[in-house]
Design a protein around this motif. Structure first.
Motif, PDB file in Angstrom:
ATOM      1  N   UNK A  46      46.304  39.451  36.574  1.00  0.00           N
ATOM      2  CA  UNK A  46      47.932  39.445  35.964  1.00  0.00           C
ATOM      3  C   UNK A  46      48.405  39.640  37.812  1.00  0.00           C
ATOM      4  N   UNK A  47      49.255  38.612  37.956  1.00  0.00           N
ATOM      5  CA  UNK A  47      49.690  38.875  39.375  1.00  0.00           C
ATOM      6  C   UNK A  47      51.232  39.655  39.400  1.00  0.00           C
ATOM      7  N   UNK A  48      52.175  39.278  38.383  1.00  0.00           N
ATOM      8  CA  UNK A  48      53.434  39.916  38.239  1.00  0.00           C
ATOM      9  C   UNK A  48      53.722  40.672  37.261  1.00  0.00           C
ATOM     10  N   UNK A  57      55.205  42.937  41.548  1.00  0.00           N
ATOM     11  CA  UNK A  57      53.726  42.680  41.936  1.00  0.00           C
ATOM     12  C   UNK A  57      52.952  43.637  40.988  1.00  0.00           C
ATOM     13  N   UNK A  58      52.010  43.409  40.437  1.00  0.00           N
ATOM     14  CA  UNK A  58      51.037  44.381  39.801  1.00  0.00           C
ATOM     15  C   UNK A  58      50.088  44.856  40.886  1.00  0.00           C
ATOM     16  N   UNK A  59      49.406  45.795  40.544  1.00  0.00           N
ATOM     17  CA  UNK A  59      48.493  46.514  41.296  1.00  0.00           C
ATOM     18  C   UNK A  59      47.422  45.273  42.131  1.00  0.00           C
ATOM     19  N   UNK A  60      46.861  44.618  41.082  1.00  0.00           N
ATOM     20  CA  UNK A  60      46.136  43.407  41.528  1.00  0.00           C
ATOM     21  C   UNK A  60      46.828  42.330  42.460  1.00  0.00           C
ATOM     22  N   UNK A  61      48.091  42.075  42.043  1.00  0.00           N
ATOM     23  CA  UNK A  61      48.804  41.248  42.947  1.00  0.00           C
ATOM     24  C   UNK A  61      49.122  41.790  44.093  1.00  0.00           C
ATOM     25  N   UNK A  62      49.213  43.085  44.364  1.00  0.00           N
ATOM     26  CA  UNK A  62      49.368  43.332  45.578  1.00  0.00           C
ATOM     27  C   UNK A  62      48.030  43.195  46.611  1.00  0.00           C
ATOM     28  N   UNK A  63      47.119  43.404  46.086  1.00  0.00           N
ATOM     29  CA  UNK A  63      45.867  43.183  46.931  1.00  0.00           C
ATOM     30  C   UNK A  63      45.781  41.641  46.778  1.00  0.00           C
ATOM     31  N   UNK A  64      46.108  40.775  46.198  1.00  0.00           N
ATOM     32  CA  UNK A  64      45.844  39.344  46.294  1.00  0.00           C
ATOM     33  C   UNK A  64      46.945  39.015  47.541  1.00  0.00           C
ATOM     34  N   UNK A  65      48.145  39.670  47.414  1.00  0.00           N
ATOM     35  CA  UNK A  65      49.487  39.242  48.274  1.00  0.00           C
ATOM     36  C   UNK A  65      48.857  39.648  49.829  1.00  0.00           C
TER      37      UNK A  65
END
Length: 223
Positions: A46-48, A57-65
């Motif tokens: 989940x990105x957001x 951003x979720x924590x995973x989203x921050x990494x992907x960003x």
């Protein structure tokens, strides 16, 4: 990963709402949502998080960003590079020239090109005319400036850019200075300074002496 999806993702991180992202990309808000869901489904994350303030951003989203932003920028840099390359603003030019054209024409030509296109890398190779023709035909050089050899390579295109006269030079006090007509026999009585046997100039001198006539040489672009 589709670059359009990454663009939508990065813009949503920065703008936090669907409407301005859709406007910036020239697409609809549902299309932006589709791109985000597509990334989430592809990676199973989940990105957001959404709230009244928009998308966060979720924590995973921050990494992907972190990586998506670099990928989007690299794509922009590559597009800019290709655009400048096709426009002739960057790249390299490999010039070749035989002796006299290299000294007479090349300095000004190289100056003009380097001034107009400062990002273009320019190299110059100076060899005999037949060698320059061969290298252009093999695409080892982009252009060649040579003394005309009268032995045109069928793989090349030639364009005359000027003419130059071959003249016999000697001191005003020389015995030949008083003669109006000079023959081959007259010349052979004295020592001559000639180019090497592979030189185009030497080829023309020998031809002139064989024909007992004055000869004009031409300078040609090889395209």
């Amino acid at each position: 990963m589709n670059n359009s999806k990454l663009q939508a993702f990065c813009l949503l991180v920065e703008l936090k709402k669907l409407a301005p992202v859709a406007k910036a990309l020239g697409i609809t808000a549902p299309t932006v949502s589709f791109h985000i869901r597509s990334i989430e489904e592809e990676y199973g994350i989940r990105l957001f998080r959404t709230n009244a303030g928009g998308y966060r951003l979720t924590e995973a989203g921050e990494g992907v960003y972190h990586y998506a932003r670099q990928m989007v920028q690299l794509q922009k840099d590559m597009d800019r590079f290709i655009e400048n390359l096709l426009a002739g603003h960057i790249g390299s030019l490999r010039f070749g020239a035989s002796g006299l054209p290299a000294h007479i024409f090349m300095p000004d030509l190289i100056h003009q090109v380097s001034t107009t296109y400062p990002e273009i890398r320019i190299s110059l190779e100076v060899k005999t005319a037949p060698e320059i023709e061969k290298k252009v035909a093999l695409q080892e050089l982009d252009f060649g400036l040579i003394m005309e050899t009268k032995q045109e390579n069928p793989l090349l295109q030639y364009e005359t850019i000027g003419e130059d006269a071959l003249v016999l030079a000697f001191s005003p006090s020389h015995e030949l200075a008083a003669q109006k007509d000079i023959t081959k026999e007259d010349i052979l009585k004295y020592k001559l300074l000639l180019h090497t046997s592979s030189s185009s100039t030497n080829h023309f001198i020998e031809k002139w002496m064989d024909l007992f006539s004055l000869l004009f040489t031409q300078l040609s672009w090889i395209l």
